[in-house]
Motif scaffolding. Structure first.
Motif, mmCIF file in Angstrom:
data_model
loop_
_atom_site.group_PDB
_atom_site.id
_atom_site.type_symbol
_atom_site.label_atom_id
_atom_site.label_comp_id
_atom_site.label_asym_id
_atom_site.label_seq_id
_atom_site.Cartn_x
_atom_site.Cartn_y
_atom_site.Cartn_z
ATOM 1 N N ALA A 184 -5.161 13.825 21.006
ATOM 2 C CA ALA A 184 -4.852 14.610 19.805
ATOM 3 C C ALA A 184 -3.384 15.018 19.782
ATOM 4 O O ALA A 184 -2.730 14.954 18.730
ATOM 5 C CB ALA A 184 -5.756 15.836 19.732
ATOM 6 N N ARG A 185 -2.841 15.410 20.929
ATOM 7 C CA ARG A 185 -1.412 15.767 20.995
ATOM 8 C C ARG A 185 -0.536 14.559 20.668
ATOM 9 O O ARG A 185 0.467 14.685 19.969
ATOM 10 C CB ARG A 185 -1.055 16.324 22.375
ATOM 11 C CG ARG A 185 -1.517 17.743 22.606
ATOM 12 C CD ARG A 185 -0.920 18.355 23.874
ATOM 13 N NE ARG A 185 -1.225 17.592 25.073
ATOM 14 C CZ ARG A 185 -2.322 17.729 25.814
ATOM 15 N NH1 ARG A 185 -3.244 18.611 25.458
ATOM 16 N NH2 ARG A 185 -2.506 17.005 26.899
ATOM 17 N N ALA A 186 -0.906 13.405 21.187
ATOM 18 C CA ALA A 186 -0.137 12.185 20.917
ATOM 19 C C ALA A 186 -0.164 11.845 19.433
ATOM 20 O O ALA A 186 0.860 11.460 18.856
ATOM 21 C CB ALA A 186 -0.690 11.018 21.741
ATOM 22 N N ALA B 230 2.725 13.664 13.113
ATOM 23 C CA ALA B 230 2.353 14.452 11.928
ATOM 24 C C ALA B 230 1.713 13.583 10.852
ATOM 25 O O ALA B 230 2.188 13.540 9.723
ATOM 26 C CB ALA B 230 3.576 15.194 11.395
ATOM 27 N N PRO B 231 0.616 12.896 11.184
ATOM 28 C CA PRO B 231 -0.011 12.031 10.182
ATOM 29 C C PRO B 231 -0.648 12.846 9.050
ATOM 30 O O PRO B 231 -1.084 13.978 9.257
ATOM 31 C CB PRO B 231 -1.096 11.298 10.983
ATOM 32 C CG PRO B 231 -1.454 12.261 12.063
ATOM 33 C CD PRO B 231 -0.149 12.955 12.417
ATOM 34 N N ASP B 232 -0.666 12.229 7.884
ATOM 35 C CA ASP B 232 -1.365 12.891 6.794
ATOM 36 C C ASP B 232 -2.678 12.169 6.506
ATOM 37 O O ASP B 232 -3.367 12.455 5.551
ATOM 38 C CB ASP B 232 -0.513 13.015 5.543
ATOM 39 C CG ASP B 232 0.066 11.704 5.066
ATOM 40 O OD1 ASP B 232 -0.359 10.633 5.556
ATOM 41 O OD2 ASP B 232 0.948 11.732 4.212
ATOM 42 N N ALA B 233 -3.013 11.190 7.353
ATOM 43 C CA ALA B 233 -4.305 10.516 7.298
ATOM 44 C C ALA B 233 -4.590 9.956 8.686
ATOM 45 O O ALA B 233 -3.676 9.581 9.410
ATOM 46 C CB ALA B 233 -4.296 9.391 6.286
ATOM 47 N N LEU B 234 -5.848 9.907 9.068
ATOM 48 C CA LEU B 234 -6.221 9.352 10.365
ATOM 49 C C LEU B 234 -7.160 8.189 10.171
ATOM 50 O O LEU B 234 -7.946 8.147 9.314
ATOM 51 C CB LEU B 234 -6.895 10.407 11.238
ATOM 52 C CG LEU B 234 -6.026 11.568 11.644
ATOM 53 C CD1 LEU B 234 -6.851 12.588 12.407
ATOM 54 C CD2 LEU B 234 -4.884 11.111 12.521
ATOM 55 N N TRP C 167 0.845 -1.190 0.000
ATOM 56 C CA TRP C 167 0.000 0.000 0.000
ATOM 57 C C TRP C 167 0.882 1.242 0.000
ATOM 58 O O TRP C 167 2.010 1.219 0.498
ATOM 59 C CB TRP C 167 -0.863 0.037 1.248
ATOM 60 C CG TRP C 167 -1.968 -0.964 1.309
ATOM 61 C CD1 TRP C 167 -2.265 -1.944 0.407
ATOM 62 C CD2 TRP C 167 -2.924 -1.090 2.356
ATOM 63 N NE1 TRP C 167 -3.341 -2.667 0.833
ATOM 64 C CE2 TRP C 167 -3.779 -2.167 2.027
ATOM 65 C CE3 TRP C 167 -3.153 -0.406 3.538
ATOM 66 C CZ2 TRP C 167 -4.829 -2.555 2.838
ATOM 67 C CZ3 TRP C 167 -4.193 -0.796 4.349
ATOM 68 C CH2 TRP C 167 -5.031 -1.856 4.001
ATOM 69 N N ASP C 168 0.360 2.305 -0.505
ATOM 70 C CA ASP C 168 1.064 3.574 -0.460
ATOM 71 C C ASP C 168 0.781 4.231 0.889
ATOM 72 O O ASP C 168 0.203 5.311 0.986
ATOM 73 C CB ASP C 168 0.608 4.476 -1.611
ATOM 74 C CG ASP C 168 1.425 5.754 -1.700
ATOM 75 O OD1 ASP C 168 2.551 5.785 -1.177
ATOM 76 O OD2 ASP C 168 0.923 6.728 -2.297
ATOM 77 N N ALA C 169 1.152 3.501 1.937
ATOM 78 C CA ALA C 169 0.890 3.955 3.308
ATOM 79 C C ALA C 169 1.864 3.258 4.242
ATOM 80 O O ALA C 169 2.417 2.208 3.909
ATOM 81 C CB ALA C 169 -0.539 3.614 3.706
ATOM 82 N N GLU C 170 2.037 3.845 5.401
ATOM 83 C CA GLU C 170 2.897 3.260 6.421
ATOM 84 C C GLU C 170 2.322 3.596 7.792
ATOM 85 O O GLU C 170 1.969 4.744 8.056
ATOM 86 C CB GLU C 170 4.315 3.826 6.301
ATOM 87 C CG GLU C 170 5.258 3.331 7.355
ATOM 88 C CD GLU C 170 6.625 3.990 7.287
ATOM 89 O OE1 GLU C 170 7.522 3.502 7.984
ATOM 90 O OE2 GLU C 170 6.786 4.997 6.566
#
Length: 70
Positions: free
Chosen positions: A59-61, A66-70, A13-16
């Motif tokens: 949210a701080r954790a 610095a995710p670009d997806a949740l 996948w284009d994800a990690e």
């Protein structure tokens, strides 16, 4: 979580998965993540006086990775 980690790798996948957070310090997923070289954190909901305080800490954790997806 384990299935997502494995699918990212096996199916390329284009994800990690770069971090795993649990509100349970003894969660098996945390141990699995560590064996895979994935950072972990615990935000124990019992440590907070209100749901709002817990949500802010969670949210701080999440933000520290610095995710670009949740």
């Amino acid at each position: 979580m384990q299935a997502i980690v494995q699918a990212c790798r096996v199916e390329r996948w284009d994800a990690e998965v770069v971090g795993v957070i649990s509100n349970v310090p003894e969660a098996e997923g945390l141990a699995f993540a560590l064996t895979q070289g994935i950072a972990t954190d615990v935000v124990d909901h019992k440590s907070f006086a209100s749901r709002d305080e817990f949500d802010r800490a969670l949210a701080r954790a999440i933000d520290k990775w610095a995710p670009d997806a949740l």
